[in-house]
Design a protein around this motif. Structure first.
Motif, short mmCIF file in Angstrom:
data_model
loop_
_atom_site.label_atom_id
_atom_site.label_comp_id
_atom_site.label_asym_id
_atom_site.label_seq_id
_atom_site.Cartn_x
_atom_site.Cartn_y
_atom_site.Cartn_z
N GLY A 1 0.54 -1.14 -0.08
CA GLY A 1 -0.12 0.06 -0.07
C GLY A 1 0.67 1.36 -0.10
N GLN A 2 2.10 1.15 0.13
CA GLN A 2 2.97 2.40 0.13
C GLN A 2 3.79 2.69 -1.11
N SER A 3 4.33 1.56 -1.94
CA SER A 3 5.06 1.78 -2.92
C SER A 3 4.24 2.09 -4.21
N ALA A 4 4.90 2.76 -5.17
CA ALA A 4 4.53 3.12 -6.45
C ALA A 4 4.77 1.79 -7.45
N PHE A 5 3.81 1.74 -8.30
CA PHE A 5 4.05 0.70 -9.53
C PHE A 5 3.43 1.08 -10.83
N SER A 6 3.83 0.35 -11.98
CA SER A 6 3.31 0.70 -13.31
C SER A 6 2.98 -0.61 -14.08
N PHE A 7 2.30 -0.23 -15.19
CA PHE A 7 2.21 -1.32 -16.19
C PHE A 7 2.20 -0.65 -17.51
N ASP A 8 2.78 -1.29 -18.37
CA ASP A 8 2.79 -1.13 -19.62
C ASP A 8 1.42 -1.48 -20.51
N ILE A 9 0.65 -0.80 -20.74
CA ILE A 9 -0.75 -0.97 -21.26
C ILE A 9 -0.85 -0.88 -22.56
N LEU B 1 10.28 24.45 8.31
CA LEU B 1 11.62 25.40 8.20
C LEU B 1 11.41 26.65 8.81
N ASP B 2 10.16 27.12 8.54
CA ASP B 2 9.82 28.71 9.25
C ASP B 2 9.72 28.21 10.89
N LEU B 3 9.13 27.13 11.46
CA LEU B 3 9.50 27.01 12.81
C LEU B 3 10.67 26.63 13.58
N GLY B 4 11.72 26.81 12.56
CA GLY B 4 12.93 26.61 13.28
C GLY B 4 13.73 25.26 12.98
N PHE B 5 13.02 24.40 12.36
CA PHE B 5 13.57 22.88 12.37
C PHE B 5 14.45 22.97 11.19
N ASN B 6 15.28 21.69 11.09
CA ASN B 6 16.24 21.71 9.95
C ASN B 6 16.05 20.00 9.38
N SER B 7 14.97 19.45 10.08
CA SER B 7 14.64 18.01 10.03
C SER B 7 13.04 17.76 9.95
N ALA B 8 12.80 16.64 9.60
CA ALA B 8 11.36 16.18 9.99
C ALA B 8 11.54 14.52 9.90
N ARG B 9 11.04 14.12 10.81
CA ARG B 9 10.54 12.70 11.03
C ARG B 9 9.30 12.10 10.21
N ILE B 10 9.22 11.88 8.96
CA ILE B 10 7.93 11.36 8.53
C ILE B 10 7.59 10.07 9.28
N HIS B 11 6.27 10.09 9.99
CA HIS B 11 6.08 9.00 10.79
C HIS B 11 4.93 8.33 10.25
N GLN B 12 5.44 6.91 10.17
CA GLN B 12 4.32 5.73 9.92
C GLN B 12 3.64 5.81 8.61
N LYS B 13 4.51 6.61 7.80
CA LYS B 13 3.97 6.57 6.37
C LYS B 13 5.16 6.77 5.41
N VAL B 14 4.68 6.61 3.96
CA VAL B 14 5.98 6.69 2.97
C VAL B 14 5.42 8.27 2.46
N GLU B 15 5.99 9.23 2.30
CA GLU B 15 5.54 10.63 1.81
C GLU B 15 5.40 10.59 0.41
N ASP B 16 4.64 11.41 -0.15
CA ASP B 16 4.58 11.80 -1.68
C ASP B 16 5.83 12.39 -2.08
N PRO B 17 6.21 11.79 -3.41
CA PRO B 17 7.81 12.31 -3.62
C PRO B 17 7.67 13.92 -3.91
#
Length: 601
Positions: free
Chosen positions: A133-141, A349-365
């Motif tokens: 449910g988290q990874s991309a896929f494709s088919f030659d149609i 970034l505006d809140l002063g952070f330089n990093s984010a831990r994307i939690h329990q999901k794979v984020e949109d590219p």
């Protein structure tokens, strides 16, 4: 002239607008299918027997792609148990033209993510299946298209809402969200799109970089082996200036090519091209083979560790991170718009952070493109299962391989996190089989991508981790100040961590590695009255109390002599979790300047 170099100079992918669903590998011909399409629930799972792939009648409703049917944004908004759903998408002549269909070219249908099992039919013919449910896929149609001007894509998606073997993350297995779990995400929840490709074409292009040697290595994969040796051209440029170009004959479908970057051996100037927070330089790249032409980008950077710190480009980096659930009220795990993805990165970034831990999901590219572009580092994490057996191992391992391979090209990702808080491996402390699983998946991650550290199990019970990460929701500053000293850490390592779990288990975990506090804070503060039951790890009665509580915690953590970074919980309120720095609509609970002062250096 090298055609790849011309492309890299004239069509810089680093300057794209964030629209393309796969921002690290672009072609000119593509078409989004995110729109209103036919939709049907199939609660009795009769659609296959009744051949819904050939029948328009069952599709009496519509849904707005790419939003899951549980969301209001989809136009369906039904949050109960509906494990099987169907979609009917009409491909028009305009769609095919926009995708670049032409004689001698192939048409590929892409899915950003479908949760959890997908069957895809084109003009009544099954073109492929996918599990995960988290990874991309494709088919030659191409071969499935009939002779008409319009074509019909039908997708059947299935996810058992009660199956805790699936990597489900924060998706609740109860009908209504409870504690820290949220509404389910069934079926299509990321963009669907068409692309025209040459018969022989590149399917993957990833760049690995060395700032020490000033070289970059292109890992290229083709859809098939060339019938005879073909010329592969590769090039890298920056702001129109050529940095590297080469041409080589290839007769395999997996190729590795190393090039030297012009000027990177100049010790005075080499840092100008490096990617890092605050200076996120992206280099433009291109590849050409036969009739296939692609563009992309890369970041010239290295991630490593010393005894006490993570390093970026061989220099200590203290991570000021925030936990990002990536959840929106009306669209759930899918960002509500393209603009929202950039705004999310900019807010962090505006809140002063330089990093984010994307939690329990794979984020949109595309959100990761903005992290690449704007200079936000990211931890790459997977959704977790909630039980341990061979089926759960197979499901997560297979999909994790795809995730790492698909996302390796984003320079913003600086660590991989396959497990969190022993979810799905509850008995790590006592079960050697579960310890073997976390060690094995950590080593498999290093085999797939040796360029980033791996956290074997974020929070506690590390087995073979490159970082020691601790989750601690203590709210008293004096306790935190004592705990995160050399003596306090020694005591935790010899007894147990703040959650009553051992920091490390087994005999393979080293200790001369960076220590990071990767979940803490969690102060509840509700700015608007809500009928829903909300909670946090501690609670503030008003804005002043909220500021005082956050400051007390942050002052203790920032003063720690042993921590190599931290991750505040969390960026936004999410359903019943009211412990965000912002509410669920991304409105900061304190003036943004105040929050930046609290969270920043």
């Amino acid at each position: 002239m090298n055609e790849a170099l011309r492309l890299a100079q004239l069509s810089p992918a680093s300057q794209q607008d964030g629209t393309h669903p796969r921002p690290t590998l672009l072609r000119a011909g593509w078409c989004s299918l995110d729109r209103q399409v036919g939709f049907a629930h199939d609660d009795q799972q009769v659609g296959l027997d009744e051949h819904w792939e050939r029948d328009a009648e069952p599709f009496g409703r519509t849904i707005q792609l790419p939003f899951a049917p549980e969301t209001e944004a989809s136009g369906v908004g039904e949050k109960g148990f509906h494990p099987c759903v169907w979609y009917r998408i009409i491909l028009t002549a305009d769609d095919l033209a926009a995708a670049g269909q032409a004689d001698g070219r192939r048409l590929v249908l892409h899915f950003g993510a479908v949760d959890h099992e997908a069957m895809v039919f084109v003009d009544g013919q099954l073109v492929g299946t996918h599990v995960g449910g988290q990874s991309a896929f494709s088919f030659d149609i191409t071969n499935a298209l009939d002779d008409g001007d319009e074509h019909v894509v039908v997708v059947r998606a299935f996810e058992d809402p009660l199956d805790i073997r699936l990597p489900r993350g924060k998706q609740d297995w109860l009908e209504d969200p409870h504690v820290i779990w949220y509404h389910r995400t069934t079926g299509i929840w990321r963009s669907v799109w068409l692309e025209s490709v040459a018969p022989l074409h590149i399917t993957r292009l990833v760049w690995r970089t060395s700032i020490t040697t000033g070289t970059i290595t292109a890992l290229v994969e083709l859809n098939r082996r060339p019938a005879e040796p073909l010329d592969l051209q590769l090039a890298v440029a920056h702001e129109g200036q050529a940095l590297a170009a080469t041409s080589t004959l290839v007769n395999d479908r997996v190729i590795s090519v190393t090039m030297e970057l012009a000027g990177q051996n100049n010790g005075v100037n080499y840092e100008q091209l490096l990617w890092q927070p605050g200076h996120p330089t992206l280099l433009d790249c291109a590849a050409v083979i036969g009739d296939d032409q692609i563009t992309g980008y890369l970041g010239l950077r290295e991630v490593g560790t010393t005894t006490h710190r993570m390093t970026i480009n061989n220099r200590p980096a203290v991570l000021r991170s925030v936990l990002e659930q990536g959840y929106w009220p009306a669209s759930h795990l899918t960002p509500p718009s393209l603009e929202a993805m950039r705004e999310e990165v900019q807010l962090i970034l505006d809140l002063g952070f330089n990093s984010a831990r994307i939690h329990q999901k794979v984020e949109d590219p595309r959100l990761l493109f903005w992290a690449d572009k704007l200079g936000l580092t990211v931890w790459g994490e997977s959704a977790a299962a909630y039980t341990f057996d061979s089926v759960a191992v197979k499901l997560l391992t297979g999909e994790w391989v795809d995730i790492v391979r698909q996302y390796e090209g984003h320079p913003s990702i600086i660590a991989w996190v396959p497990f969190n808080e022993s979810w799905g491996v509850t008995h790590l402390a006592d079960d050697e089989q579960q310890r073997a699983y976390t060690r094995g998946l950590s080593d498999l991650t290093r085999a797939l991508d040796p360029t980033r550290p791996v956290v074997s199990n974020d929070g506690w019970e590390h087995t073979d981790s490159d970082l020691l990460t601790i989750h601690d929701y203590e709210w008293r500053g004096e306790v935190l100040a004592d705990r995160y000293t050399d003596a306090g850490l020694d005591e935790m390592l010899n007894t147990s961590g703040p959650a009553g779990r051992a920091i490390a288990v087994g005999v393979d975990q080293g200790y001369d590695i960076p220590v990071l506090l990767t979940e803490f804070g969690g102060v509840e503060f509700v700015t608007q009255p809500s009928a829903d039951q909300t909670w946090g790890y501690s609670s503030a009665k008003d804005a002043g109390d909220f500021a005082d509580r956050v400051r007390e915690i942050m002052d203790a953590v920032k003063a720690s002599p042993i921590l190599g970074g931290y991750c505040w919980t969390q960026l936004t309120d999410t359903l019943q979790e009211a412990n965000g720095l912002c509410d669920e609509h991304r409105v900061p609970k304190l003036p943004i300047e105040t929050l930046k002062e609290l969270m920043g250096e």
